[in-house]
Design a protein around this motif. Structure first.
Motif, short mmCIF file in Angstrom:
data_model
loop_
_atom_site.label_atom_id
_atom_site.label_comp_id
_atom_site.label_asym_id
_atom_site.label_seq_id
_atom_site.Cartn_x
_atom_site.Cartn_y
_atom_site.Cartn_z
N THR A 249 0.83 -1.21 0.00
CA THR A 249 0.00 0.00 0.00
C THR A 249 0.86 1.25 0.00
O THR A 249 0.63 2.19 -0.77
N LEU A 250 1.87 1.28 0.86
CA LEU A 250 2.73 2.46 0.93
C LEU A 250 3.56 2.62 -0.34
O LEU A 250 3.78 3.75 -0.80
N ARG A 251 4.00 1.51 -0.89
CA ARG A 251 4.76 1.60 -2.15
C ARG A 251 3.88 2.19 -3.25
O ARG A 251 4.33 3.02 -4.05
N TYR A 252 2.61 1.75 -3.29
CA TYR A 252 1.72 2.30 -4.32
C TYR A 252 1.53 3.81 -4.12
O TYR A 252 1.63 4.59 -5.08
N MET A 253 1.24 4.23 -2.88
CA MET A 253 0.99 5.66 -2.62
C MET A 253 2.22 6.49 -2.97
O MET A 253 2.11 7.56 -3.58
N ALA A 254 3.39 6.02 -2.59
CA ALA A 254 4.62 6.76 -2.90
C ALA A 254 4.85 6.81 -4.40
O ALA A 254 5.13 7.89 -4.97
N HIS A 255 4.72 5.69 -5.07
CA HIS A 255 4.95 5.62 -6.51
C HIS A 255 3.98 6.52 -7.27
O HIS A 255 4.39 7.26 -8.19
N ALA A 256 2.71 6.47 -6.90
CA ALA A 256 1.69 7.25 -7.62
C ALA A 256 1.94 8.74 -7.52
O ALA A 256 1.57 9.50 -8.43
N HIS A 257 2.60 9.19 -6.45
CA HIS A 257 2.87 10.62 -6.26
C HIS A 257 4.32 10.99 -6.58
O HIS A 257 4.72 12.14 -6.35
N GLY A 258 5.10 10.05 -7.08
CA GLY A 258 6.49 10.35 -7.40
C GLY A 258 7.35 10.60 -6.18
O GLY A 258 8.31 11.38 -6.24
N ALA A 259 7.04 9.93 -5.06
CA ALA A 259 7.75 10.16 -3.81
C ALA A 259 8.68 8.98 -3.49
O ALA A 259 8.50 7.87 -3.99
#
Length: 347
Positions: free
Chosen positions: A190-200
């Motif tokens: 979940t955290l990997r997806y959120m970071a990836h989706a926002h370029g973080a």
């Protein structure tokens, strides 16, 4: 380094004080600045992570409203000095409006944000991360006057400035979930997806793990001091995640059930949030709401009663520092002149 806190509109006067201090560093030909803005959960360890980055061993004190510190780095050329202005916002979302004070159009190009969430309270971790990703994006778009690259169906929609998600207290979370690899997997994906989706960037941290703290320092230094990018990645969910921005992909993360091959940002966001909250139910936020109202009132009172005296104290500290620098420069010049005279007399 000194630290101090202010609240409300007078905070903007901090910038002029910083400029004054930098002007006093006469021994350096040129100063380059960057801004590091640290936000996130209350008691997640924001101050401790900042102190670790600065190699300080001070006992952390409760942060009031907005606090300022600075760190310096001298490149090998010796002709310049990079000064990182470090801002820490207190609490969780209670004082989020202070982001408008430290993320400003004229400083946007040299700013980065560190979002700190508490893995020892996993039920609140995703809420914190999502709130600050959206809040920072909104502020950056307001400052730049435009949305940043990526349509609704692209994998990555960059926020526009470097953002790092630091999931602190990995050691506590690991101990709590040592018998449940499913919980570790849901948290990581979940955290990997959120970071990836926002370029973080995403990194798990623990003050007890020097290796993880070293990774966080390198990520911050990359943008604060123009250091080399972090090349390390670690995506195994049973171990602490290290995923610099741009190193992940939907294919590597995997998809929620039923959304294989989908790049629909809203559907993916909703699906991962639902899966996460099934494993980590969010805490009751009613108590936090009451605390938020009290915190805002206290902060306003604090600003009215003490900001003038704190500004005066900071100006006094800067004047003392300037006098010390001048005295040291004069002593060095006197010593050099005396050495020249002795050398001349010996010939």
């Amino acid at each position: 380094c000194s630290e101090w806190a202010v609240m409300g509109e007078p905070v903007k006067d901090i910038f002029s004080l910083i400029d004054d201090e930098h002007a006093q560093l006469e021994s350096v030909d040129q100063n380059i600045e960057s801004d590091v803005i640290v936000v996130g959960s209350k008691q997640a360890g924001k101050t401790s992570l900042i102190n670790a980055f600065m190699n300080k061993v001070d006992e952390p004190k409760p942060t009031t409203a907005l606090e300022y510190k600075y760190a310096r780095f001298s490149p090998k050329d010796g002709n310049s000095q990079i000064v990182a202005n470090i801002w820490e916002l207190a609490g969780d979302t209670q004082l989020a409006q202070l982001v408008d004070v430290v993320i400003v159009p004229q400083r946007l190009a040299r700013s980065q944000v560190i979002i700190v969430a508490d893995l020892s309270k996993p039920g609140d971790a995703l809420r914190t991360v999502k709130y600050w990703l959206n809040a920072v994006r909104a502020r950056v778009e307001e400052c730049s006057g435009r949305r940043h690259p990526g349509d609704e169906n692209s994998e990555v929609q960059s926020i526009g400035i470097p953002v790092t998600i630091a999931m602190n207290k990995w050691d506590v979370f690991e101990e709590k979930t040592q018998d449940s690899t499913e919980h570790l997997q849901v948290m990581a994906k979940t955290l990997r997806y959120m970071a990836h989706a926002h370029g973080a960037s995403l990194v798990y941290t623990s003050l007890k793990d020097k290796s993880l703290m070293g990774v966080l320092k390198r990520i911050i230094s990359q943008h604060a001091f123009n250091r080399d990018a972090v090349g390390t990645t670690q995506a195994e969910y049973t171990r602490p995640i290290v995923m610099p921005a741009g190193k992940d992909s939907l294919a590597h993360i995997g998809a929620p059930p039923g959304l294989e091959g989908s790049s629909d940002r809203q559907r993916l966001n909703d699906a991962w949030t639902r899966i996460f909250e099934e494993r980590f139910p969010p805490s009751d936020q009613k108590g936090d709401s009451r605390a938020q109202k009290k915190h805002v009132v206290d902060s306003e009172t604090y600003a009215e009663e003490t900001v003038d005296s704190m500004r005066a104290q900071k100006l006094k500290e800067l004047a003392q520092r300037s006098a010390r620098l001048k005295a040291e420069a004069a002593a060095a010049a006197h010593g050099a002149a005396a050495a020249q005279q002795l050398a001349a007399g010996g010939r």
